[in-house]
Write a protein that holds these residues in place. Structure first.
Motif, short mmCIF file in Angstrom:
data_model
loop_
_atom_site.label_atom_id
_atom_site.label_comp_id
_atom_site.label_asym_id
_atom_site.label_seq_id
_atom_site.Cartn_x
_atom_site.Cartn_y
_atom_site.Cartn_z
N MET A 72 23.11 -27.52 -31.42
CA MET A 72 21.74 -27.38 -30.91
C MET A 72 21.77 -26.71 -29.54
N ILE A 73 21.06 -25.63 -29.42
CA ILE A 73 21.03 -24.88 -28.16
C ILE A 73 19.86 -25.40 -27.32
N GLN A 74 20.13 -25.68 -26.03
CA GLN A 74 19.08 -26.21 -25.15
C GLN A 74 18.02 -25.15 -24.86
N THR A 75 16.76 -25.51 -25.04
CA THR A 75 15.64 -24.64 -24.69
C THR A 75 14.98 -25.19 -23.43
N PRO A 76 14.14 -24.40 -22.74
CA PRO A 76 13.82 -22.99 -23.03
C PRO A 76 14.90 -22.03 -22.55
N HIS A 116 27.67 -20.98 -26.65
CA HIS A 116 27.26 -21.07 -28.06
C HIS A 116 27.50 -19.72 -28.73
N ASP A 117 28.52 -19.65 -29.56
CA ASP A 117 28.72 -18.46 -30.39
C ASP A 117 28.15 -18.79 -31.76
N VAL A 118 26.94 -18.36 -32.05
CA VAL A 118 26.26 -18.88 -33.24
C VAL A 118 26.78 -18.27 -34.53
N LYS A 142 3.60 -30.81 -42.13
CA LYS A 142 5.00 -31.06 -41.76
C LYS A 142 5.86 -29.92 -42.30
N SER A 143 6.54 -29.24 -41.41
CA SER A 143 7.22 -28.02 -41.82
C SER A 143 8.36 -27.69 -40.86
N ASP A 144 9.45 -27.14 -41.40
CA ASP A 144 10.55 -26.64 -40.57
C ASP A 144 11.05 -25.32 -41.12
N PHE A 145 11.33 -24.41 -40.22
CA PHE A 145 12.10 -23.22 -40.59
C PHE A 145 13.57 -23.59 -40.50
N ARG A 146 14.35 -23.25 -41.52
CA ARG A 146 15.77 -23.58 -41.54
C ARG A 146 16.59 -22.29 -41.49
N ALA A 147 17.19 -22.04 -40.34
CA ALA A 147 17.91 -20.79 -40.12
C ALA A 147 19.27 -20.79 -40.79
N ILE A 204 19.14 -18.61 -35.96
CA ILE A 204 19.70 -19.72 -35.18
C ILE A 204 19.35 -19.56 -33.70
N LEU A 205 19.47 -18.35 -33.19
CA LEU A 205 19.14 -18.14 -31.77
C LEU A 205 17.64 -18.32 -31.52
N ILE A 206 16.83 -17.91 -32.48
CA ILE A 206 15.38 -18.05 -32.29
C ILE A 206 15.00 -19.52 -32.21
#
Lengths: 333, 333
Positions: free
Chosen positions: B1-5, B119-121, B169-174, B180-182
């Motif tokens: 999990m990449i920290q946002t923002p 993070h090398d995705v 209820k919805s998720d985009f699954r990369a 993944i970066l988005i």
């Protein structure tokens, strides 16, 4: 490429079943084995001459092949004594174990000092290309199954052996660790990175003489949800001219998936052929290979006849009754 | 999990096209980007506030995301000065470059000293299981294409965005590095070991509420011989309830394979549905997503109408005209 011939290490295998790799070498490439090495208490016997490491070397062996599964995923100290000594004497080592030879410090060190090679055939050693899909010369047959572990390797081996017997140009192309150890080369497809699977199969089955046949070892099944992606890459990377449908008639559910029923041979044919024709529009379903191990002779013959009548395709158990029918079918393509 | 923002690093991108990752973040997760960082000569502009590293940090940025492709596969010295400074200031770094951040000694060292994460995705960080094929709760839609790169990610993103807008209820699954970066998480499926592909997709789309939808990013195509195995694993690992067929109507051959023609939408439907029904007997083809970028508005509308008439399915370009029709179709399943 693993140096042949081999001395087969059976270790302390509790029984014959634990020595599946050694059995495959004995069945399909007996000329690759000068003898067998057994530890006290070994319950497996390939019927080969028992040899010490020294005797194996004198008989010409280049590689000590671990022909057994190890218990509990550990390479025991008892095994290591023998393996280190073999490296010191000039052997290479080859294995398809889950835990790798190269991860054992003593083996790594002994190999380095003595210039020996540790072949862990589960690990790809080639940077495979991405598949380019270009039509290659030569002919290819691919064994595909209604399920995993239903005889695809033995089917391809049988057809190759029959062609060699007839003096034809033929190669068995291994895609799993047992096949690689038996023949000394191949691609461990289930360990290849996703993007390079089909390219690895193209690499394995390059351009060849127009009358040469590659018999490609199948993996998984289009209907086995755990491994179907590997099967797909084999079909598209292998661009087969002929598909051989493989089936085990007594199985009640997909291997390891108790809630999944097996497809029929008709479903397998109807799903696989259009997919194969994407890569090779001339691909045909040539025959059916039935693993009749669970049936007696009379039952097996009835089963095969029924399948021939139903499918309109030659059907046999090539390990039990020979691959004549299947090779004849390939030649009619 | 990449920290946002994120602060988006556009570097010296020659043009907008080179900044595909940054564009995706701007289009789909604008709330994840506090601003953009550009080097002199940068030809890309996301329309975000230009910030120094210090300003980004003050605005709350946790991760500096490389939003551009690097030229010639090399992380330049000019880039490295900025990236090392960012690590020293407390940023994490994230990238989907072919050459990895972790393979750059200066970045590795700076990350270690400052406790930052690289993070090398493209590289899987999880030991994915082998797929078990067990039915999971919740609903899943999978975008599949007649070809690679025909809008599958944008289709899934659009449907997710439309559902979120409706309070569902919805998720985009990369499943690829851009996705993944988005979104900051996902599975880099094309880099997963063959045997674990379907298991990785199961891991990505676990049990969920009965009225929750996963929108799974598709990869490759069943008809693209280089990558079809990855597509197969997505279908069987994802066990979708709904397939969305994706198509680019002006393409003349399969991407990167000039000797392969595109399948029709009918062929895609007829091939994919029986395969999907192995893992989920209730799976349906719900709609068609057409990438009409190469057409003007009038042409696009004619094209969509023709496809609706032919296929008897709702068809739209969700990025151009919205995903209303596709989400409505999912709700009818």
């Amino acid at each position: 490429m693993i140096q042949t011939p081999y001395l087969l290490f059976l270790g302390d295998a509790p029984d014959q079943l634990a020595a599946k790799v050694a059995q495959g070498i004995k069945d399909w490439r007996p000329e690759n084995a000068v003898g067998q090495f057994r530890l006290p208490g070994c319950g497996a016997d390939m019927g080969l001459t028992d040899m010490t490491l020294e005797e194996g070397l004198a008989a010409g062996a280049k590689t000590l092949v671990i022909g057994v599964a190890n218990r509990g995923g550990v390479i025991s100290d008892e095994w290591k004594v023998v393996l280190v000594k073999a490296l010191q004497m000039g052997y290479d080592l080859a294995a398809g174990l889950h835990n790798l030879l190269r991860n054992e410090d003593e083996l790594q060190a002994a190999a380095k000092v003595n210039g020996g090679t540790l072949h862990d055939v589960r690990v790809p050693t080639v940077a495979y290309p991405i598949a380019n899909g270009q039509k290659r010369t030569g002919k290819r047959a691919l064994a595909i199954g209604t399920d995993c572990s239903c005889g695809k390797m033995y089917t391809a081996m049988s057809m190759d052996a029959e062609m060699v017997k007839r003096g034809m140009k033929s190669d068995f192309r291994a895609t799993g660790q047992t096949g690689i150890l038996i023949t000394g080369k191949g691609v461990p497809l289930d360990a290849v990175i996703a993007d390079f699977m089909a390219g690895a199969v193209e690499y394995l089955t390059p351009d060849n003489d127009a009358d040469h046949w590659d018999h490609i070892e199948g993996q998984g099944s289009l209907f086995h949800v755990s491994y179907s992606g590997v099967t797909m890459a084999l079909i598209h990377g292998g661009q087969p001219d002929a598909l051989i449908l493989c089936h085990e008639p007594t199985r009640t559910h997909m291997r390891g998936l108790p809630h999944y029923k097996l497809p029929t041979l008709e479903q397998l044919r109807d799903t696989a052929l259009p997919i194969a024709q994407v890569a090779n529009p001339d691909c045909q379903v040539a025959g059916v290979s039935v693993n009749t191990k669970a049936l007696d002779d009379a039952e097996a013959k009835v089963c095969l006849q029924k399948i021939e009548d139903r499918m309109g395709l030659p059907a046999t158990d090539p390990f039990r009754f020979g691959a004549t029918k299947l090779v004849d079918a390939l030649l009619e393509i």
